[in-house]
Scaffold this motif. Structure first.
Motif, PDB file in Angstrom:
ATOM      1  N   VAL A   1      -7.387   3.467   9.483  1.00 11.19           N
ATOM      2  CA  VAL A   1      -6.412   4.551   9.315  1.00 11.19           C
ATOM      3  C   VAL A   1      -5.998   5.096  10.664  1.00 11.19           C
ATOM      4  O   VAL A   1      -4.831   5.452  10.868  1.00 11.19           O
TER       5      VAL A   1
ATOM      6  N   ARG B   1      -5.224   1.766  -0.084  1.00  9.84           N
ATOM      7  CA  ARG B   1      -5.598   0.557   0.645  1.00  9.84           C
ATOM      8  C   ARG B   1      -5.271  -0.639  -0.253  1.00  9.84           C
ATOM      9  O   ARG B   1      -5.663  -0.688  -1.408  1.00  9.84           O
TER      10      ARG B   1
ATOM     11  N   CYS C   1      -3.957  -0.104   5.280  1.00  9.84           N
ATOM     12  CA  CYS C   1      -3.997   1.306   4.894  1.00  9.84           C
ATOM     13  C   CYS C   1      -2.630   1.968   4.999  1.00  9.84           C
ATOM     14  O   CYS C   1      -1.949   1.845   6.030  1.00  9.84           O
TER      15      CYS C   1
ATOM     16  N   GLN D   1      -8.980   3.959  -1.807  1.00 13.80           N
ATOM     17  CA  GLN D   1      -8.289   4.927  -0.974  1.00 13.80           C
ATOM     18  C   GLN D   1      -8.419   4.499   0.484  1.00 13.80           C
ATOM     19  O   GLN D   1      -9.465   3.994   0.900  1.00 13.80           O
ATOM     20  N   ALA D   2      -7.379   4.694   1.260  1.00 11.31           N
ATOM     21  CA  ALA D   2      -7.470   4.411   2.688  1.00 11.31           C
ATOM     22  C   ALA D   2      -8.445   5.382   3.356  1.00 11.31           C
ATOM     23  O   ALA D   2      -9.104   5.040   4.342  1.00 11.31           O
ATOM     24  N   PHE D   3      -8.537   6.587   2.806  1.00 12.74           N
ATOM     25  CA  PHE D   3      -9.450   7.642   3.254  1.00 12.74           C
ATOM     26  C   PHE D   3      -9.483   8.673   2.151  1.00 12.74           C
ATOM     27  O   PHE D   3      -8.689   8.619   1.208  1.00 12.74           O
TER      28      PHE D   3
ATOM     29  N   ALA E   1       0.835  -1.210   0.000  1.00 17.78           N
ATOM     30  CA  ALA E   1       0.000   0.000   0.000  1.00 17.78           C
ATOM     31  C   ALA E   1       0.866   1.255   0.000  1.00 17.78           C
ATOM     32  O   ALA E   1       0.569   2.241  -0.690  1.00 17.78           O
TER      33      ALA E   1
ATOM     34  N   SER F   1       1.285   4.164  -2.917  1.00 13.91           N
ATOM     35  CA  SER F   1       1.064   5.566  -2.554  1.00 13.91           C
ATOM     36  C   SER F   1       2.235   6.437  -2.965  1.00 13.91           C
ATOM     37  O   SER F   1       2.054   7.529  -3.516  1.00 13.91           O
TER      38      SER F   1
ATOM     39  N   ARG G   1      -6.430  -4.901   2.301  1.00 18.08           N
ATOM     40  CA  ARG G   1      -7.201  -4.417   3.455  1.00 18.08           C
ATOM     41  C   ARG G   1      -6.340  -3.665   4.479  1.00 18.08           C
ATOM     42  O   ARG G   1      -6.787  -3.400   5.585  1.00 18.08           O
TER      43      ARG G   1
ATOM     44  N   ASP H   1      -0.775   5.770   5.020  1.00 19.37           N
ATOM     45  CA  ASP H   1      -1.148   7.143   5.402  1.00 19.37           C
ATOM     46  C   ASP H   1       0.111   7.990   5.344  1.00 19.37           C
ATOM     47  O   ASP H   1       0.991   7.856   6.193  1.00 19.37           O
TER      48      ASP H   1
ATOM     49  N   ARG I   1      -5.493  -1.904   9.651  1.00 13.12           N
ATOM     50  CA  ARG I   1      -6.747  -2.112   8.929  1.00 13.12           C
ATOM     51  C   ARG I   1      -7.634  -0.875   9.014  1.00 13.12           C
ATOM     52  O   ARG I   1      -8.507  -0.681   8.169  1.00 13.12           O
TER      53      ARG I   1
END
Length: 366
Positions: A303, A226, A231, A188-190, A148, A152, A229, A233, A301
């Motif tokens: 954020v 993501r 995340c 997206q993780a968020f 992930a 990113s 599963r 950041d 799993r």
């Protein structure tokens, strides 16, 4: 045959309750390696201190739930009849007088349905105990997290190469999100945060479609992919065209705080120690009044999860824990801007290392 529910049984036993309840979310996902949506249809698994678990599952999820190889009785319900009768059947099958729940995940209406089915039920919040099972990441989780992060960082590099004066925040956001999926993100993780100039001073800003990025603007990008599963950041702050003397001074101080936080992370240290190391650097600067947030939070799993990297949290760091180190300084108003540098950090057997490798030094783009 191993009992995959054993850790939850121990929680129930340690807390002196009859059972633990899980609902769709990170803990459910980790246990069953499957994700179910949290929506208007209640779904809950009850794991007793002794004996077989039981589950209440909406009809449209029954086939997917069957694939989990669930070890207990499953009580389905249909939209046309509602869930109250199924909760009553569940209560007859598995009598309970006390229950531990995920206080940050279970929704109020699911709680009410349980209480209605179990008159006199004593409910306690065991969020800390249940979520603590996710503190130390498995090798598979760390591999997914590394993937992930790699996605990113590739997306960020591509996006920053394309940023130009005159673009809007919304245009940059669209480029970033497209690049994430192009490089293999599952989601997206968020929601990505792309903010320029004074908007970068807002911790949870929204990208503006009506602001054209100007020379000298700070451009703060906080986002993550993501994958598997897990995340990512990451935050990086760059400057468009050039950076003022003030911008350089603020950036240098945030970078020093980031490095201090990373240096303080190791087994046996506490979350307090990491925050104190980073925040002390900011407090000793001429910009101390611009501090707004803690230094970081756990990552996996979800954020935001334990351990929370904040003064006063004496939780001891252990190998396998992952959290962010993201000091920042923010000034509101005309001419204001924010700077945040965020890395994802793994505690190892003999120290800690940043899983994020994207350059931290001040960068001029556009």
């Amino acid at each position: 045959m191993s009992d995959r529910h054993a850790a939850f049984r121990r929680i129930a036993q340690d807390l002196g309750v009859d059972a633990v309840a899980l609902v769709p979310g990170p803990n459910f996902e980790r246990l069953y390696d499957a994700a179910f949506g949290s929506h208007e249809r209640p779904m809950v698994v009850l794991i007793p201190a002794e004996g077989a678990p039981a589950a209440l599952v909406p009809d449209l999820e029954l086939s997917a739930f069957a694939a989990l190889g669930f070890e207990g009785e499953v009580f389905g319900w249909r939209d046309q009849t509602g869930h109250a009768a199924a909760f009553a059947e569940l209560a007859r099958h598995l009598p309970l007088s006390s229950l531990a729940v995920e206080g940050q995940v279970m929704r109020v209406f699911t709680h009410h349905a349980l209480v209605a089915a179990y008159p006199g039920l004593s409910v306690i919040d065991a969020e800390a105990e249940i979520s603590a099972l996710r503190l130390r990441k498995s090798p598979a989780e760390l591999a997914a997290l590394a993937e992930a992060i790699a996605i990113s960082e590739a997306a960020l590099a591509e996006t920053l190469d394309r940023v130009r004066v005159g673009m809007t925040e919304a245009e940059v956001e669209r480029m970033l999100v497209a690049a994430l999926f192009a490089h293999g993100a599952e989601d997206q993780a968020f929601g990505a945060l792309v903010a320029a100039a004074e908007n970068a001073a807002h911790a949870h800003a929204h990208a503006r479609a009506d602001y054209a990025i100007r020379p000298g603007d700070a451009l703060l990008i906080d986002f993550g992919a993501r994958k598997g599963r897990l995340c990512a950041d990451i935050t990086r702050t760059v400057f468009v065209g050039h950076a003022s003397d003030e911008a350089q001074a603020v950036y240098d101080r945030v970078l020093a705080a980031n490095r201090a936080g990373l240096a303080a992370a190791r087994p046996g240290a506490t979350a307090h120690d990491v925050d104190d190391a980073a925040t002390s650097v900011l407090e000793a600067s001429p910009f101390a009044e611009r501090i707004r947030t803690r230094t970081g939070h756990g990552l996996g799993r979800a954020v935001h999860e334990a351990p929370y990297i904040v003064r006063g949290n004496r939780q001891v760091l252990e190998p396998g824990m992952v959290f962010t180190v993201e000091p920042g300084l923010y000034r509101d108003g005309p001419g204001g801007f924010g700077v945040r540098i965020e890395d994802d950090v793994l505690v190892t057997e003999d120290g800690a290392r940043a899983l994020t490798t994207f350059p931290r030094e001040l960068r001029i783009v556009g």
